[in-house]
Design an enzyme around this catalytic site. Structure first.
Site, PDB file in Angstrom:
ATOM      1  CE1 TYR A  50     -14.689  45.718 -17.264  1.00 30.60           C
ATOM      2  CE2 TYR A  50     -16.745  46.561 -18.149  1.00 30.60           C
ATOM      3  CZ  TYR A  50     -16.046  45.927 -17.140  1.00 30.60           C
ATOM      4  OH  TYR A  50     -16.690  45.503 -15.998  1.00 30.60           O
ATOM      5  CG  ASN A 113     -19.672  39.547 -13.332  1.00 35.42           C
ATOM      6  OD1 ASN A 113     -20.018  40.699 -13.618  1.00 35.42           O
ATOM      7  ND2 ASN A 113     -18.445  39.124 -13.484  1.00 35.42           N
ATOM      8  CG  HIS A 116     -15.805  46.939 -12.280  1.00 36.18           C
ATOM      9  ND1 HIS A 116     -14.887  46.235 -13.026  1.00 36.18           N
ATOM     10  CD2 HIS A 116     -15.136  47.996 -11.748  1.00 36.18           C
ATOM     11  CE1 HIS A 116     -13.714  46.867 -12.948  1.00 36.18           C
ATOM     12  NE2 HIS A 116     -13.839  47.934 -12.179  1.00 36.18           N
ATOM     13  CD  GLU A 127     -11.220  50.016 -12.744  1.00 40.26           C
ATOM     14  OE1 GLU A 127     -10.817  49.036 -13.386  1.00 40.26           O
ATOM     15  OE2 GLU A 127     -11.849  49.900 -11.670  1.00 40.26           O
TER      16      GLU A 127
HETATM   17  P1  IDP Z   1     -13.366  40.932 -12.936  1.00 44.11           P
HETATM   18  O1  IDP Z   1     -14.615  41.753 -13.212  1.00 44.11           O
HETATM   19  O2  IDP Z   1     -13.629  39.843 -11.939  1.00 44.11           O
HETATM   20  O3  IDP Z   1     -12.174  41.782 -12.598  1.00 44.11           O
HETATM   21  P2  IDP Z   1     -12.181  40.601 -15.565  1.00 44.11           P
HETATM   22  O4  IDP Z   1     -11.356  39.421 -15.995  1.00 44.11           O
HETATM   23  O5  IDP Z   1     -11.478  41.888 -15.333  1.00 44.11           O
HETATM   24  O6  IDP Z   1     -13.027  40.148 -14.280  1.00 44.11           O
HETATM   25  O7  IDP Z   1     -13.298  40.809 -16.680  1.00 44.11           O
HETATM   26  C1  IDP Z   1     -14.084  41.977 -16.701  1.00 44.11           C
HETATM   27  C2  IDP Z   1     -15.520  41.588 -16.948  1.00 44.11           C
HETATM   28  O8  IDP Z   1     -15.612  40.996 -18.243  1.00 44.11           O
HETATM   29  C3  IDP Z   1     -16.093  40.522 -16.010  1.00 44.11           C
HETATM   30  O9  IDP Z   1     -16.565  41.041 -14.792  1.00 44.11           O
HETATM   31  C4  IDP Z   1     -17.218  39.949 -16.838  1.00 44.11           C
HETATM   32  O10 IDP Z   1     -18.356  40.806 -16.843  1.00 44.11           O
HETATM   33  C5  IDP Z   1     -16.589  39.960 -18.229  1.00 44.11           C
HETATM   34  N1  IDP Z   1     -15.901  38.691 -18.546  1.00 44.11           N
HETATM   35  C6  IDP Z   1     -14.711  38.246 -18.060  1.00 44.11           C
HETATM   36  N2  IDP Z   1     -14.376  37.057 -18.586  1.00 44.11           N
HETATM   37  C7  IDP Z   1     -15.363  36.748 -19.435  1.00 44.11           C
HETATM   38  C8  IDP Z   1     -15.603  35.618 -20.296  1.00 44.11           C
HETATM   39  O11 IDP Z   1     -14.808  34.665 -20.384  1.00 44.11           O
HETATM   40  N3  IDP Z   1     -16.758  35.625 -21.014  1.00 44.11           N
HETATM   41  C9  IDP Z   1     -17.666  36.670 -20.955  1.00 44.11           C
HETATM   42  N4  IDP Z   1     -17.470  37.735 -20.169  1.00 44.11           N
HETATM   43  C10 IDP Z   1     -16.347  37.781 -19.413  1.00 44.11           C
HETATM   44 MG    MG Z   2     -11.142  43.187 -13.750  1.00 43.25          MG
END
Ligand code: IDP
Ligand code: MG
Length: 141
Positions: A50, A113, A116, A127
């Site tokens: 990350y 969530n 990924h 990746e």
């Molecule tokens: P994505 O997984 O939908 O591509 P990204 O913005 O790339 O989203 O963020 C990577 C991961 O970081 C997310 O899947 C989530 O687990 C975590 N994340 C993203 N935004 C937040 C936040 O505002 N608070 C806490 N965790 C976050």
């Molecule tokens: Mg992402």
């Protein structure tokens, strides 16, 4: 266009016994696994994966979470695999994800969530090589 994308079932997905459910969604929707493994990332390995989010307020918590238990990492192949996978996953925040998506159905919050998925061809490539060497990628029709 046929593409490959990187998918991860995150530690919460594994803890909730959703490995089969998530892979079933992929298979039913034309995303075929061509590489797969289960591993438990160290904090440093999660930080490396990350790195693009380094400096963001959620970086430390995210990488602690991602190293909190085993994950399942896969390469999925299919037509528009990157976008299709993102569609099946749903928006980052499960509360904002469309009904019927993996994150909407199973995600607890914006961090935890379940899955990924790569967001573009360049990130998919980076990746994929973070986790797999060429001998670990199978050829499937
Ligand atoms: P994505 O997984 O939908 O591509 P990204 O913005 O790339 O989203 O963020 C990577 C991961 O970081 C997310 O899947 C989530 O687990 C975590 N994340 C993203 N935004 C937040 C936040 O505002 N608070 C806490 N965790 C976050
Ligand atoms: Mg992402």
């Amino acid at each position: 266009m046929e593409e490959k994308t990187l998918s991860i079932i995150k530690p919460d997905g594994v803890r909730k016994n959703l490995i089969g459910e998530v892979i079933k969604r992929f298979e039913e929707n034309g995303l075929i696994p061509v590489a797969m493994k289960m591993l438990h990332l160290t904090k440093k390995e999660a930080e490396g994966f990350y790195a693009v989010h380094k400096g963001k307020p959620f970086y430390d918590s995210l990488t602690t979470f991602m190293s909190s238990g085993p994950i399942v990492v896969m390469i999925l192949k299919g037509e528009n695999a990157i976008e299709l996978n993102r569609k099946l996953m749903g928006a980052t925040n499960p509360e904002e994800a469309e009904e019927g998506t993996i994150r909407r159905q199973y995600g607890d919050n914006i961090e935890q969530n379940i899955v990924h998925g790569s967001d573009a061809p360049e990130t998919a490539e980076t990746e994929i090589v973070y986790f797999f060497n060429s001998l670990e990628v199978c050829s499937r029709p």
